[in-house]
Design an enzyme around this catalytic site. Structure first.
Site, PDB file in Angstrom:
ATOM      1  N   ARG A 176       0.819  -1.217   0.000  1.00  0.00           N
ATOM      2  CA  ARG A 176       0.000   0.000   0.000  1.00  0.00           C
ATOM      3  C   ARG A 176       0.856   1.272   0.000  1.00  0.00           C
ATOM      4  O   ARG A 176       0.511   2.274   0.640  1.00  0.00           O
ATOM      5  CB  ARG A 176      -0.969   0.002   1.199  1.00  0.00           C
ATOM      6  CG  ARG A 176      -1.899  -1.193   1.238  1.00  0.00           C
ATOM      7  CD  ARG A 176      -2.809  -1.266   0.023  1.00  0.00           C
ATOM      8  NE  ARG A 176      -3.640  -2.455   0.058  1.00  0.00           N
ATOM      9  CZ  ARG A 176      -3.351  -3.613  -0.536  1.00  0.00           C
ATOM     10  NH1 ARG A 176      -2.231  -3.737  -1.241  1.00  0.00           N
ATOM     11  NH2 ARG A 176      -4.162  -4.638  -0.456  1.00  0.00           N
ATOM     12  N   SER A 226     -11.498  -1.656   2.402  1.00  0.00           N
ATOM     13  CA  SER A 226     -10.796  -1.999   3.642  1.00  0.00           C
ATOM     14  C   SER A 226     -10.296  -0.729   4.313  1.00  0.00           C
ATOM     15  O   SER A 226      -9.509   0.014   3.731  1.00  0.00           O
ATOM     16  CB  SER A 226      -9.623  -2.931   3.346  1.00  0.00           C
ATOM     17  OG  SER A 226     -10.073  -4.155   2.816  1.00  0.00           O
ATOM     18  N   GLU A 296      -5.800   2.496   5.741  1.00  0.00           N
ATOM     19  CA  GLU A 296      -5.595   2.583   4.295  1.00  0.00           C
ATOM     20  C   GLU A 296      -6.241   3.858   3.780  1.00  0.00           C
ATOM     21  O   GLU A 296      -5.767   4.467   2.824  1.00  0.00           O
ATOM     22  CB  GLU A 296      -6.227   1.376   3.591  1.00  0.00           C
ATOM     23  CG  GLU A 296      -5.377   0.125   3.585  1.00  0.00           C
ATOM     24  CD  GLU A 296      -5.878  -0.899   2.582  1.00  0.00           C
ATOM     25  OE1 GLU A 296      -6.541  -0.505   1.604  1.00  0.00           O
ATOM     26  OE2 GLU A 296      -5.591  -2.088   2.764  1.00  0.00           O
TER      27      GLU A 296
END
Length: 304
Positions: A176, A226, A296
């Site tokens: 990420r 998420s 995230e």
């Protein structure tokens, strides 16, 4: 410079249809929350450099967004310019074993083009709601696949206004993460290197992943996917459930009981509700397990 003066300068680059003033960001985020952006602009790829240069020259804050699928915008909105690489930069083409996609194209569009061309490797991306540009910035992934596995190179605009081609290695891709935000780059286009594969096999895998998403994720509610990064050696949803937080809520924001890794908007949430719930989850999970969950979701703009 006055607001009218800045608007006139934007009009020297863009058309009126490409400039939205006091535009509610709730219309441009998958959370469906967020206050107004002073200027929401939608340039073509060849206009991006001029808009960015104008903002720098006039010291006007400028934020880059894609599909708004990984974004929480504050209820007070965003001061300055939101530069949206959306439908104006959404071209997708297949050439040999490669898929070339504009930053504003949806990742699912690129995956669909790969399917049509009989190219495998992007099946994992078919259900990710983000744009190609946003996915590159965060090295998006799902079900064991990540963009770094198939991304060959990107065309970016530097903060000095120069176009550069960066390879996969140049981007410093990890979980990420990429170096794009740190270097203040704007993604204009991405190129993916894939492998020939029978269309039936590609479609079968896409259908299987779609079925798993529908069964396990709260797709019927607005969210940003998420909410938390996967902790090393564990799963955010598991830790949240073990902390007794399934269904926990603040205002209209709720931890999904279907998948505890998702914070959802049940219909009346504010950005402040979402942010407070995220902080509550982080605190309770740390108290329960000693793990500090990282988000995230990216926060942007002014909160209450």
């Amino acid at each position: 410079m006055s607001e009218s003066g800045f608007y006139e300068q934007l009009l020297s680059i863009l058309t009126k249809e490409q400039i939205l003033c006091a535009e509610p960001m709730s219309s441009h985020t998958t959370f469906r929350v967020g206050g107004p952006a002073d200027y929401y602009v939608m340039p073509r790829p060849d206009q991006v450099a001029a808009v960015a240069a104008l903002c720098r020259r006039e010291q006007m804050p400028c934020q880059i967004v894609g599909n708004g699928s990984n974004l929480l915008v504050g209820d007070k909105g965003i001061r300055g310019v939101v530069l949206a690489l959306s439908r104006q930069a959404a071209d997708v083409q297949a050439e040999g074993n490669r898929i070339r996609a504009g930053a504003g194209a949806l990742l699912s569009q690129a995956a669909a083009a790969a399917l049509k061309a009989g190219l495998g490797g992007m099946e994992f991306a078919a259900g990710i709601p983000g744009s190609v540009g946003g996915a590159v910035v965060m090295n998006a992934g799902a079900y064991g696949g990540e963009l770094k596995d198939v991304l060959m190179q990107v065309i970016v605009l530097t903060k000095e206004g120069e176009r550069q081609i960066l390879s996969n290695k140049d981007l410093e891709l990890s979980y990420r993460h990429s170096c794009i935000q740190e270097r203040e780059l704007i993604v204009l286009e991405a190129e993916f290197l894939l492998q020939p594969k029978p269309r039936q096999e590609i479609q079968s895998l896409m259908d299987d992943l779609k079925r798993r998403r529908i069964e396990k994720q709260p797709l019927e509610y607005p969210s940003a996917g998420s909410t938390f990064k996967r902790p090393e050696g564990n799963y955010a949803g598991k830790l949240i459930m073990e902390a007794g937080l399934a269904g926990a809520s603040v205002g209209g924001a709720q931890v999904s009981a279907k998948h505890c890794g998702f914070v959802i908007n049940t219909g009346s949430a504010s950005a402040d509700d979402v942010r407070k719930l995220i902080c509550h989850v982080q605190q309770k999970v740390f108290e329960s397990s000693g793990v500090r969950l990282e988000t995230e979701v990216k926060c942007m703009g002014e909160f209450v």
